[in-house]
Design a protein around this motif. Structure first.
Motif, PDB file in Angstrom:
ATOM      1  N   PRO A   1       0.837  -1.209   0.000  1.00 21.18           N
ATOM      2  CA  PRO A   1       0.000   0.000   0.000  1.00 21.18           C
ATOM      3  C   PRO A   1       0.869   1.255   0.000  1.00 21.18           C
ATOM      4  N   TRP A   2       0.415   2.278  -0.694  1.00 23.65           N
ATOM      5  CA  TRP A   2       1.232   3.483  -0.905  1.00 23.65           C
ATOM      6  C   TRP A   2       0.529   4.736  -0.379  1.00 23.65           C
ATOM      7  N   ILE A   3      -0.622   5.091  -0.926  1.00 20.60           N
ATOM      8  CA  ILE A   3      -1.349   6.307  -0.560  1.00 20.60           C
ATOM      9  C   ILE A   3      -2.842   6.037  -0.679  1.00 20.60           C
ATOM     10  N   GLN A   4      -3.651   6.899  -0.085  1.00 17.05           N
ATOM     11  CA  GLN A   4      -5.091   6.659  -0.069  1.00 17.05           C
ATOM     12  C   GLN A   4      -5.886   7.960  -0.025  1.00 17.05           C
ATOM     13  N   ALA A   5      -7.102   7.872  -0.523  1.00 19.55           N
ATOM     14  CA  ALA A   5      -8.137   8.871  -0.258  1.00 19.55           C
ATOM     15  C   ALA A   5      -9.309   8.118   0.363  1.00 19.55           C
ATOM     16  N   ASN A   6     -10.296   8.821   0.871  1.00 25.51           N
ATOM     17  CA  ASN A   6     -11.379   8.129   1.556  1.00 25.51           C
ATOM     18  C   ASN A   6     -12.578   9.049   1.726  1.00 25.51           C
ATOM     19  N   TYR A   7     -13.593   8.513   2.371  1.00 23.58           N
ATOM     20  CA  TYR A   7     -14.809   9.231   2.731  1.00 23.58           C
ATOM     21  C   TYR A   7     -14.886   9.284   4.250  1.00 23.58           C
ATOM     22  N   VAL A   8     -15.341  10.411   4.792  1.00 22.25           N
ATOM     23  CA  VAL A   8     -15.450  10.551   6.243  1.00 22.25           C
ATOM     24  C   VAL A   8     -16.714  11.335   6.580  1.00 22.25           C
ATOM     25  N   MET A   9     -16.916  11.528   7.879  1.00 18.36           N
ATOM     26  CA  MET A   9     -17.991  12.369   8.378  1.00 18.36           C
ATOM     27  C   MET A   9     -17.414  13.715   8.803  1.00 18.36           C
ATOM     28  N   ALA A  10     -18.252  14.738   8.752  1.00 15.48           N
ATOM     29  CA  ALA A  10     -17.867  16.065   9.225  1.00 15.48           C
ATOM     30  C   ALA A  10     -19.013  16.653  10.032  1.00 15.48           C
ATOM     31  N   ALA A  11     -18.667  17.432  11.058  1.00 17.41           N
ATOM     32  CA  ALA A  11     -19.704  18.034  11.895  1.00 17.41           C
ATOM     33  C   ALA A  11     -19.317  19.439  12.306  1.00 17.41           C
ATOM     34  N   ASN A  12     -20.295  20.325  12.296  1.00 20.15           N
ATOM     35  CA  ASN A  12     -20.148  21.623  12.929  1.00 20.15           C
ATOM     36  C   ASN A  12     -20.047  21.389  14.435  1.00 20.15           C
TER      37      ASN A  12
ATOM     38  N   ALA B   1     -19.867  -0.033 -15.201  1.00 24.49           N
ATOM     39  CA  ALA B   1     -19.781   0.489 -13.840  1.00 24.49           C
ATOM     40  C   ALA B   1     -20.915   1.463 -13.543  1.00 24.49           C
ATOM     41  N   GLY B   2     -21.305   2.264 -14.533  1.00 18.66           N
ATOM     42  CA  GLY B   2     -22.405   3.201 -14.344  1.00 18.66           C
ATOM     43  C   GLY B   2     -23.721   2.494 -14.062  1.00 18.66           C
ATOM     44  N   GLN B   3     -23.946   1.371 -14.716  1.00 14.81           N
ATOM     45  CA  GLN B   3     -25.169   0.596 -14.471  1.00 14.81           C
ATOM     46  C   GLN B   3     -25.165   0.030 -13.053  1.00 14.81           C
ATOM     47  N   PHE B   4     -23.999  -0.391 -12.597  1.00 13.55           N
ATOM     48  CA  PHE B   4     -23.871  -0.901 -11.231  1.00 13.55           C
ATOM     49  C   PHE B   4     -24.248   0.175 -10.225  1.00 13.55           C
ATOM     50  N   ASN B   5     -23.721   1.379 -10.424  1.00 13.79           N
ATOM     51  CA  ASN B   5     -24.038   2.483  -9.518  1.00 13.79           C
ATOM     52  C   ASN B   5     -25.524   2.805  -9.545  1.00 13.79           C
ATOM     53  N   GLN B   6     -26.119   2.757 -10.728  1.00 10.41           N
ATOM     54  CA  GLN B   6     -27.527   3.142 -10.865  1.00 10.41           C
ATOM     55  C   GLN B   6     -28.446   2.218 -10.083  1.00 10.41           C
ATOM     56  N   ILE B   7     -28.082   0.950  -9.958  1.00  9.47           N
ATOM     57  CA  ILE B   7     -28.903   0.019  -9.179  1.00  9.47           C
ATOM     58  C   ILE B   7     -29.008   0.485  -7.735  1.00  9.47           C
ATOM     59  N   TYR B   8     -27.901   0.949  -7.167  1.00 10.27           N
ATOM     60  CA  TYR B   8     -27.910   1.421  -5.784  1.00 10.27           C
ATOM     61  C   TYR B   8     -28.652   2.752  -5.663  1.00 10.27           C
TER      62      TYR B   8
ATOM     63  N   ASP C   1     -19.242  12.565   3.262  1.00 13.50           N
ATOM     64  CA  ASP C   1     -18.842  12.810   1.881  1.00 13.50           C
ATOM     65  C   ASP C   1     -17.387  12.403   1.677  1.00 13.50           C
ATOM     66  N   HIS C   2     -16.954  12.464   0.425  1.00 15.76           N
ATOM     67  CA  HIS C   2     -15.555  12.245   0.080  1.00 15.76           C
ATOM     68  C   HIS C   2     -14.735  13.411   0.620  1.00 15.76           C
ATOM     69  N   ILE C   3     -13.483  13.126   1.029  1.00 25.21           N
ATOM     70  CA  ILE C   3     -12.679  14.180   1.652  1.00 25.21           C
ATOM     71  C   ILE C   3     -12.482  15.385   0.725  1.00 25.21           C
ATOM     72  N   SER C   4     -12.399  15.149  -0.581  1.00 31.03           N
ATOM     73  CA  SER C   4     -12.193  16.271  -1.499  1.00 31.03           C
ATOM     74  C   SER C   4     -13.424  17.156  -1.590  1.00 31.03           C
ATOM     75  N   ARG C   5     -14.586  16.637  -1.193  1.00 32.86           N
ATOM     76  CA  ARG C   5     -15.833  17.396  -1.254  1.00 32.86           C
ATOM     77  C   ARG C   5     -16.190  18.016   0.100  1.00 32.86           C
TER      78      ARG C   5
ATOM     79  N   HIS D   1     -24.223   6.758  -3.962  1.00 30.39           N
ATOM     80  CA  HIS D   1     -24.080   5.328  -4.238  1.00 30.39           C
ATOM     81  C   HIS D   1     -22.867   4.741  -3.529  1.00 30.39           C
ATOM     82  N   ARG D   2     -21.803   5.538  -3.364  1.00 30.13           N
ATOM     83  CA  ARG D   2     -20.619   5.021  -2.681  1.00 30.13           C
ATOM     84  C   ARG D   2     -20.906   4.745  -1.207  1.00 30.13           C
ATOM     85  N   PHE D   3     -21.778   5.553  -0.599  1.00 30.44           N
ATOM     86  CA  PHE D   3     -22.151   5.325   0.792  1.00 30.44           C
ATOM     87  C   PHE D   3     -22.838   3.969   0.939  1.00 30.44           C
ATOM     88  N   PHE D   4     -23.764   3.667   0.037  1.00 27.53           N
ATOM     89  CA  PHE D   4     -24.490   2.393   0.138  1.00 27.53           C
ATOM     90  C   PHE D   4     -23.581   1.210  -0.201  1.00 27.53           C
TER      91      PHE D   4
END
Length: 383
Positions: free
Chosen positions: A88-99, A325-332, A209-213, A147-150
């Motif tokens: 493993p080298w580097i990563q991005a991910n999804y997290v939670m954020a709160a006020n 891949a788009g069809q896969f996402n659409q199912i969710y 959301d995704h960290i970049s968002r 869709h990534r959350f599900f």
């Protein structure tokens, strides 16, 4: 930036060749067929590297003393074999954020870094009831990553599966939980694509959301927000890593130097330099310096807490679907809309959408990927 900031100090130098996916794959395939070539080390996403498992040298004996790499990611690097096919080298991910003003409404005794889905629901409910309006937000807009959350978080946390147990009783429970959460979710969420915007406006206090968002919220108002891992379910803390790794072709012209380069890339200085260069986070426990952008300082620990959790359950981005891949996402997405927005019967929806999913996997001839069990090269079954 990779050449000047990350690789410049490697003894002997590195000829770094960044390539688009097409030429990248073609080059690897050509050298593999020839059984020789000039590639010393390959860097790529998990999905890229998993396409060539037989071509990578075993890195099991690589000395990583003093370097603490996520064990969950090291397992992914085996590519379903007994050998360490990539490191493993580097990563991005999804997290939670709160006020921070949302924290006063946390259920008593709750550890924000160890949330369960039940606790998140209770938190959202308390905020809605005590403030007079829903304060949880979800990226359910047309370009949101719902869709990534599900796929990577909710369903694997309850089923341990992304595909095979799509219509299982456990999956029905997961969707029941999400329907409960949706009661206390801002109705404007169907317009939210990037959750940093409603967080900054104050329309939402807690979001996924995704960290970049989420980055702009932490960069613009760093003192107002906290970041933390997504909740865990009965099967563990499921999450969807965007993981890149380093592999060595079996025909590498200098195996010793190739291994030295991988160790170099995992050193804390290079992990941080890579973060600065391309905004992918370390896969190690490298300390992040104080002069990083506020978003990196806040989001990095949340990513690390997710991947290093003792019950971490990686659920990979889809592998092997090609142009489907788009069809896969659409199912969710369709399943979400039918259950959460249209309030249709959960079991009926899952039974119906499972048929579409099963046919898609057959048409794509896509084997299972983690966390689903190996399907021995056959299309991933939908039970």
């Amino acid at each position: 930036m990779m050449r000047d900031q990350v690789l410049k100090k490697f003894p002997g130098g590195v000829d770094f060749q960044g390539q688009d996916q097409g030429p990248y794959i073609t080059r690897i395939q050509a050298e593999a067929r020839a059984g020789s070539g000039q590639i010393g080390v390959v860097g790529g996403l998990h999905g890229d590297l998993s396409s060539f498992p037989d071509n990578w040298a075993d890195l099991s004996e690589l000395d990583l003393t003093g370097i603490n790499v996520s064990l969950a990611f090291m397992k992914l690097g085996k590519l379903g074999t007994s050998e360490q096919k990539y490191i493993p080298w580097i990563q991005a991910n999804y997290v939670m954020a709160a006020n921070k003003q949302a924290l006063r409404y946390l259920p008593a005794g709750t550890d924000i870094n160890n949330l369960t889905y039940d606790q998140l629901i209770e938190w959202a409910k308390t905020m809605a009831e005590q403030t007079g309006s829903p304060k949880f937000g979800f990226p359910a807009g047309p370009k949101g990553l719902k869709h990534r959350f599900f796929q990577g978080f909710l369903l694997p946390a309850y089923t341990g599966s992304e595909v095979s147990k799509f219509r299982s009783p456990e999956a029905a429970t997961a969707w029941k939980k999400f329907r409960e959460l949706w009661q206390y979710t801002s109705p404007a969420s169907t317009n939210f694509d990037f959750m940093q915007e409603p967080l900054l406006s104050g329309n939402v206090w807690v979001a996924f959301d995704h960290i970049s968002r989420l980055r702009d919220a932490f960069d613009q108002k760093p003192d107002e927000f906290v970041a933390f891992p997504a909740p865990k379910g009965p099967m563990g803390r499921a999450f969807m890593p965007v993981l890149a790794g380093l592999a060595v072709p079996k025909w590498s012209p200098d195996m010793r130097k190739a291994k030295e380069l991988i160790k170099y890339m995992l050193q804390a200085d290079q992990q941080v330099a890579t973060l600065r260069a391309i905004t992918f986070f370390p896969v190690t426990d490298a300390a992040l310096p104080a002069d990083l952008p506020a978003s990196a300082r806040a989001l990095g620990p949340a990513v690390t807490a997710t991947t290093n959790s003792p019950d971490a359950l990686p659920a990979l981005l889809p592998v092997g679907l090609g142009d489907k891949a788009g069809q896969f996402n659409q199912i969710y997405i369709d399943t979400f809309e039918r259950i959460a927005l249209n309030n249709e019967d959960i079991k009926s929806v899952l039974d119906n959408e499972a048929q579409t999913l099963r046919q898609l996997m057959v048409n794509a001839k896509a084997p299972c990927w983690l966390p689903d069990a190996d399907s021995a090269g056959n299309p991933c079954p939908v039970h």
